[in-house]
Design an enzyme around this catalytic site. Structure first.
Site, short mmCIF file in Angstrom:
data_model
loop_
_atom_site.label_atom_id
_atom_site.label_comp_id
_atom_site.label_asym_id
_atom_site.label_seq_id
_atom_site.Cartn_x
_atom_site.Cartn_y
_atom_site.Cartn_z
N CYS A 11 -3.54 4.03 9.53
CA CYS A 11 -2.28 3.49 10.07
C CYS A 11 -1.71 4.38 11.17
O CYS A 11 -0.51 4.29 11.48
CB CYS A 11 -1.26 3.35 8.94
SG CYS A 11 -1.84 2.34 7.57
N CYS B 35 7.32 4.35 6.61
CA CYS B 35 6.45 4.35 5.45
C CYS B 35 7.19 3.76 4.26
O CYS B 35 8.40 3.87 4.14
CB CYS B 35 5.95 5.75 5.13
SG CYS B 35 7.23 6.86 4.57
N CYS C 298 -1.11 8.40 7.47
CA CYS C 298 -2.45 8.09 6.97
C CYS C 298 -3.36 7.66 8.13
O CYS C 298 -2.90 7.01 9.09
CB CYS C 298 -2.38 6.96 5.96
SG CYS C 298 -1.50 7.40 4.45
N CYS D 170 0.84 -1.20 0.00
CA CYS D 170 0.00 0.00 0.00
C CYS D 170 0.88 1.25 0.00
O CYS D 170 0.65 2.19 -0.77
CB CYS D 170 -0.92 -0.03 1.22
SG CYS D 170 -2.08 1.36 1.27
N CYS D 171 1.89 1.26 0.88
CA CYS D 171 2.80 2.41 0.91
C CYS D 171 3.54 2.54 -0.41
O CYS D 171 3.83 3.65 -0.88
CB CYS D 171 3.81 2.27 2.05
SG CYS D 171 3.22 2.79 3.67
S1 SF4 Z 1 0.46 4.65 5.68
FE1 SF4 Z 1 -1.13 3.08 5.57
S2 SF4 Z 1 -2.74 3.86 4.29
FE2 SF4 Z 1 -0.95 5.16 4.01
S3 SF4 Z 1 0.03 4.37 2.23
FE3 SF4 Z 1 1.00 3.36 3.96
S4 SF4 Z 1 -0.16 1.49 4.37
FE4 SF4 Z 1 -1.37 2.77 2.96
#
Ligand code: SF4
Length: 453
Positions: free
Chosen positions: A222, A245, A219, A138-139
């Site tokens: 998280c 991240c 985010c 996701c990151c």
């Molecule tokens: S902090 Fe969480 S929601 Fe944001 S990009 Fe990374 S995994 Fe995704």
């Protein structure tokens, strides 16, 4: 914090006098790191923005808990600096409001909200729940890849990590080479108290969630609040084992991002500045002599300024010639004249016994005409008043300046000030340019001639 110096501000370049590096001739990161260790964050920021890679520097900010400090510092040097904000689509609403508040309050004119690639999102995170299944991926698609694209075209990027935030950040430098980029961490040396002091001094707005226990803010899915005994970043990816991240690996003790194409790049976050910087900057008006730094009691008058009733005054050659030279009331007053390189020295020679100081200006460190003027004052005209060097005075020049007769130095260059404050002076065992000292032969004698004299 930058300090006004009368003519310019610490951390700001001298107008029309910037020394701009090309990427091919960049100094080594380790050299820069050593040079700026202990220096005000403003100096490093100004160097990066104005000299190292002007127009090729981007700031990366999360507009999180500590972001205001760095952004404030940058705004005071170059508010049009590109600021990259990774708009992951998962931020708190408060973060987006805070971003807009800081932009307006600091006058930032080039904030770029960078979004993920829509095709990558629909392919890898169609339901928006990837953060729960695979936060690293996701990151990667919401932060890493967009940042990689956003940094294309920039040579330097600035972030706000601090050594005291996590153990993995404890050894990072102020300046690091990061593949094709130079990475600047101007707040690496700052601790929490310095951040807090800067925020207080400048009355910076706080992220609205910090009052609710969110001390490191990313985010929303998280990020969670932390308790009193927890580290500030303990609320990031809580319970997952993930601490940074993006996808990170450790390389020589440094956290790096792994990019989709197999490249690596160090990670990003926010920035900060220091009360220590304020202290150093506030001494900006000091003069340097062989005895160390000293206050400047002289008042520099513009050509239109009224003559004050008392106190020593420093004026231009034109003001002296056209206005003050004939004033009998100045007979018992300390007056100095500042000569620019094109001002003829001979014009003030008849008045030298009335002048307590002659200031000789260096408009650029490459302009050496003032050396000759100083030597003529001392050697030909026997002037024994103060000979002051003003303008672009750098450490390397000072040993020869001293030999030429300069006795006082007005120094605004940050690295030079720090070196002098630390008692450093370049050692020059052999001078190839003689001066008129008895042990060096007649004025102008070249070294290879001296043995014949
Ligand atoms: S902090 Fe969480 S929601 Fe944001 S990009 Fe990374 S995994 Fe995704």
């Amino acid at each position: 914090m930058a300090a006004e110096t009368g003519t310019r501000t610490l951390g700001e370049p001298k107008p029309g006098n910037e020394v701009v590096c090309s990427k091919e001739t960049w100094p080594d990161a380790a050299v820069l790191d050593r040079l700026f260790t202990g220096a005000p964050a403003q100096d490093l920021l100004a160097y990066a923005l104005k000299e190292l890679a002007p127009g090729k520097v981007a700031v990366v900010s999360s507009f999180g808990a500590d972001s205001a400090v760095l952004l404030h510092l940058v705004s005071r040097i170059a508010p049009d600096t590109p600021v990259i904000f990774l708009e992951t689509g998962k931020h708190f609403a408060e973060t987006l409001e805070y971003r807009d508040q800081l932009i307006a309050q600091f006058g930032l004119t080039n904030v770029r909200s960078v979004t993920p690639d829509a095709d990558r999102l629909s392919a890898l995170d169609p339901d928006g729940g990837l953060n729960g299944r695979d936060p690293d991926l996701c990151c990667a698609i919401r932060k890493e890849e967009p940042l990689e694209k956003a940094l294309a075209g920039f040579d330097v990027w600035i972030n706000g990590r601090r050594r005291n935030q996590t153990s993995t950040r404890g050894a990072m430098g102020l300046v690091e080479r990061d593949g094709p980029h130079m990475k600047i961490n101007p707040l690496a040396e700052w601790d929490n108290s310095e951040i807090e002091a800067y925020r207080t001094i400048h009355e910076l707005p706080r992220h609205p969630l910090t009052g609710k226990g969110y001390l490191s803010i990313g985010c929303a899915p998280c990020t969670s609040p932390v308790s009193e005994n927890e580290d500030a970043r303990a609320g990031r990816w809580r319970g997952t084992g993930k601490t940074e991240c993006g996808i990170h690996i450790s390389r020589n003790g440094e956290t790096v991002r792994v990019l989709s194409a197999g490249q690596t790049m160090t990670e990003s976050s926010e920035i900060q500045a220091s009360p220590r910087a304020d202290i150093r900057a506030n001494a900006q008006d000091d003069l340097w002599t062989r005895d160390g730094f000293t206050a400047d009691d002289w008042q520099r008058l513009g050509d239109e300024d009224a003559l004050p009733e008392t106190g020593p005054v420093l004026v231009s050659a034109a003001r002296w010639r056209d206005d003050l030279r004939g004033l009998n009331s100045l007979q018992d007053r300390d007056v100095g004249v500042e000569l620019m390189p094109d001002d003829p020295l001979e014009e003030i020679v008849p008045d030298l016994d009335r002048l307590a100081m002659v200031a000789l200006n260096f408009p650029a460190f490459t302009d050496g005409r003032a050396y000759s003027s100083a030597r003529l004052l001392r050697e030909r005209h026997g002037y024994d008043g103060e000979v002051r060097a003003t303008g672009d005075v750098l450490l390397d020049q000072i040993p020869f300046m001293l030999r030429c007769g300069f006795s006082v130095f007005a120094i605004s260059d940050g690295p030079t000030r720090r070196a002098l404050a630390d008692g450093q002076m370049p050692e020059v065992p052999i001078y190839l340019q003689p001066v008129g000292r008895q042990d060096e032969g007649p004025l102008g004698a070249r070294p290879w001639m001296r043995t014949r004299i």
